[in-house]
Enzyme design. Structure first.
Site, PDB file in Angstrom:
ATOM      1  N   HIS A 167      -1.060  49.282  74.935  1.00  0.00           N
ATOM      2  CA  HIS A 167      -1.537  48.196  75.807  1.00  0.00           C
ATOM      3  C   HIS A 167      -3.064  48.150  75.793  1.00  0.00           C
ATOM      4  O   HIS A 167      -3.672  47.076  75.750  1.00  0.00           O
ATOM      5  CB  HIS A 167      -1.035  48.390  77.239  1.00  0.00           C
ATOM      6  CG  HIS A 167       0.453  48.236  77.360  1.00  0.00           C
ATOM      7  ND1 HIS A 167       1.130  47.156  76.861  1.00  0.00           N
ATOM      8  CD2 HIS A 167       1.406  49.029  77.915  1.00  0.00           C
ATOM      9  CE1 HIS A 167       2.427  47.273  77.101  1.00  0.00           C
ATOM     10  NE2 HIS A 167       2.620  48.413  77.737  1.00  0.00           N
ATOM     11  N   LEU A 218     -13.417  26.797  76.501  1.00  0.00           N
ATOM     12  CA  LEU A 218     -12.025  27.188  76.270  1.00  0.00           C
ATOM     13  C   LEU A 218     -11.365  27.508  77.612  1.00  0.00           C
ATOM     14  O   LEU A 218     -11.973  28.158  78.456  1.00  0.00           O
ATOM     15  CB  LEU A 218     -12.015  28.449  75.393  1.00  0.00           C
ATOM     16  CG  LEU A 218     -10.697  29.192  75.219  1.00  0.00           C
ATOM     17  CD1 LEU A 218      -9.714  28.364  74.391  1.00  0.00           C
ATOM     18  CD2 LEU A 218     -10.942  30.542  74.538  1.00  0.00           C
ATOM     19  N   GLY A 231       3.714  48.415  72.859  1.00  0.00           N
ATOM     20  CA  GLY A 231       4.404  49.684  73.127  1.00  0.00           C
ATOM     21  C   GLY A 231       4.716  50.415  71.831  1.00  0.00           C
ATOM     22  O   GLY A 231       4.424  51.618  71.695  1.00  0.00           O
ATOM     23  N   ARG A 232       5.269  49.685  70.865  1.00  0.00           N
ATOM     24  CA  ARG A 232       5.615  50.321  69.586  1.00  0.00           C
ATOM     25  C   ARG A 232       4.364  50.817  68.870  1.00  0.00           C
ATOM     26  O   ARG A 232       4.347  51.909  68.302  1.00  0.00           O
ATOM     27  CB  ARG A 232       6.369  49.315  68.691  1.00  0.00           C
ATOM     28  CG  ARG A 232       7.859  49.238  69.009  1.00  0.00           C
ATOM     29  CD  ARG A 232       8.488  48.017  68.397  1.00  0.00           C
ATOM     30  NE  ARG A 232       8.124  46.804  69.153  1.00  0.00           N
ATOM     31  CZ  ARG A 232       8.213  45.564  68.664  1.00  0.00           C
ATOM     32  NH1 ARG A 232       8.632  45.369  67.429  1.00  0.00           N
ATOM     33  NH2 ARG A 232       7.893  44.527  69.411  1.00  0.00           N
ATOM     34  N   ASP A 274       3.286  40.533  71.566  1.00  0.00           N
ATOM     35  CA  ASP A 274       4.306  41.586  71.627  1.00  0.00           C
ATOM     36  C   ASP A 274       4.024  42.695  70.609  1.00  0.00           C
ATOM     37  O   ASP A 274       3.468  42.448  69.546  1.00  0.00           O
ATOM     38  CB  ASP A 274       5.683  40.957  71.376  1.00  0.00           C
ATOM     39  CG  ASP A 274       6.809  41.892  71.767  1.00  0.00           C
ATOM     40  OD1 ASP A 274       6.612  42.709  72.693  1.00  0.00           O
ATOM     41  OD2 ASP A 274       7.887  41.814  71.155  1.00  0.00           O
ATOM     42  N   GLY A 275       4.430  43.903  70.982  1.00  0.00           N
ATOM     43  CA  GLY A 275       4.335  45.028  70.050  1.00  0.00           C
ATOM     44  C   GLY A 275       3.388  46.135  70.469  1.00  0.00           C
ATOM     45  O   GLY A 275       3.224  47.118  69.747  1.00  0.00           O
TER      46      GLY A 275
HETATM   47  C1  IPE Z   1       7.611  39.270  76.033  1.00  0.00           C
HETATM   48  O1  IPE Z   1       7.699  40.528  75.486  1.00  0.00           O
HETATM   49  C2  IPE Z   1       6.705  39.278  77.210  1.00  0.00           C
HETATM   50  C3  IPE Z   1       5.296  39.467  76.936  1.00  0.00           C
HETATM   51  C4  IPE Z   1       4.726  39.580  75.760  1.00  0.00           C
HETATM   52  C5  IPE Z   1       4.469  39.507  78.100  1.00  0.00           C
HETATM   53  P1  IPE Z   1       8.867  41.535  75.883  1.00  0.00           P
HETATM   54  O2  IPE Z   1       8.635  42.757  75.086  1.00  0.00           O
HETATM   55  O3  IPE Z   1       8.943  41.681  77.343  1.00  0.00           O
HETATM   56  O4  IPE Z   1      10.157  40.767  75.374  1.00  0.00           O
HETATM   57  P2  IPE Z   1      11.602  41.327  75.072  1.00  0.00           P
HETATM   58  O5  IPE Z   1      12.020  42.151  76.242  1.00  0.00           O
HETATM   59  O6  IPE Z   1      11.491  42.139  73.831  1.00  0.00           O
HETATM   60  O7  IPE Z   1      12.420  40.107  74.853  1.00  0.00           O
HETATM   61  C1  IPE Z   2       3.976  43.336  74.921  1.00  0.00           C
HETATM   62  O1  IPE Z   2       4.150  44.536  74.278  1.00  0.00           O
HETATM   63  C2  IPE Z   2       3.126  43.478  76.156  1.00  0.00           C
HETATM   64  C3  IPE Z   2       3.858  43.302  77.406  1.00  0.00           C
HETATM   65  C4  IPE Z   2       5.091  42.943  77.549  1.00  0.00           C
HETATM   66  C5  IPE Z   2       3.096  43.568  78.597  1.00  0.00           C
HETATM   67  P1  IPE Z   2       5.390  45.444  74.586  1.00  0.00           P
HETATM   68  O2  IPE Z   2       5.016  46.413  75.654  1.00  0.00           O
HETATM   69  O3  IPE Z   2       6.603  44.637  74.844  1.00  0.00           O
HETATM   70  O4  IPE Z   2       5.552  46.215  73.209  1.00  0.00           O
HETATM   71  P2  IPE Z   2       6.881  46.580  72.477  1.00  0.00           P
HETATM   72  O5  IPE Z   2       7.597  45.292  72.203  1.00  0.00           O
HETATM   73  O6  IPE Z   2       7.653  47.474  73.391  1.00  0.00           O
HETATM   74  O7  IPE Z   2       6.435  47.262  71.233  1.00  0.00           O
HETATM   75 MG    MG Z   3       8.059  43.899  73.607  1.00  0.00          MG
END
Ligand code: IPE
Ligand code: IPE
Ligand code: MG
Length: 225
Positions: free
Chosen positions: A29, A122, A15-16, A12-13
């Protein structure tokens, strides 16, 4: 030292990171792919048998279509460019999720799974259109249809992870402490590490530090010692 066969990661993270560094979520991404390659390398070096990567949840369909399309295009390109290299490293690719993608991506996923199916180093379990609640409901429905008892052993056979041992270690990057519908059944006794760094900033050293901390944990599984 605790054995480590299966690491699961909520990546996660992106997008930010993308917004902060390049003013675009999608750039995050793309940057996240480099982290995936680093983590695969560490997993191979450390003889980890299963690496599960949460790449797209059943809830991620709520995102703007442009972002969804970008993500799937990125995955398509990644597989297309890297599958031979993964295969050379004896990596087996398995998709866990409710396949419902474009014909082209479906074919590419199937082809990649087939190409790598006998590999023994793996196993990468790519959680794609994966959701734990849907997985569990689906398994219970099958048990009911087959008139089988609702036991732990029976249920396991119909989860998407049926041939995969439960993870000993779960990591979520991105400074958020939640599970977002990921492997709710499988992580009943998993050690969980929430990492502040955003996924594209996460690196080999961070991963190794978590692995080392995990190895030293006293795991009780309900008993005393
Ligand atoms: C969880 O992240 C899903 C993946 C990393 C694929 P999200 O960004 O979708 O989760 P929420 O919406 O913050 O809970
Ligand atoms: C996780 O990163 C990747 C996917 C869910 C595909 P995010 O896209 O959720 O990134 P944030 O949490 O918005 O920063
Ligand atoms: Mg996220």
């Amino acid at each position: 030292m605790n054995p480590l066969n299966h690491v699961a990661i909520i990546m996660d993270g992106n997008g930010r990171w993308g917004l902060k560094n390049k003013n675009s979520r999608n750039a995050g991404h793309k940057a996240g792919l480099k982290t995936i390659e680093k983590i695969i390398k560490v997993s191979l070096d450390n003889k980890i048998r299963h690496l599960t990567l949460y790449a797209f949840s059943t809830e991620n369909w709520k995102r703007p279509i442009k972002e969804i399309n970008y993500l799937f295009n990125l995955l398509e390109k990644f597989l297309y460019n890297k599958i031979d290299n993964l295969n050379r490293n004896k990596i087996k690719l398995k998709v866990i999720g409710f396949k419902k993608f474009s014909v082209k991506l479906n074919q590419l996923l199937l082809k990649s799974e087939k190409l790598t199916r006998n590999n023994k180093s793996l196993q990468i379990n790519l959680a794609l259109n994966y959701g734990s609640k849907l997985e569990l409901i689906n398994a219970f429905k099958i048990l009911k249809k087959k008139n089988k008892a609702f036991t732990e052993n029976n249920l396991k056979k119909f989860l998407l992870t049926k041939e995969i041992p439960d993870p000993e270690l779960l990591i979520r990057t991105g400074n958020t402490k939640r599970l977002s519908n990921f492997m709710l059944w499988q992580i009943a006794y998993t050690e969980i590490f929430f990492e502040k760094k955003l996924w594209p900033d996460f690196n080999e050293k961070d991963f190794l530090q978590i692995i080392n901390s995990y190895k030293k944990i006293k795991r009780n599984f309900g008993s005393v010692s």
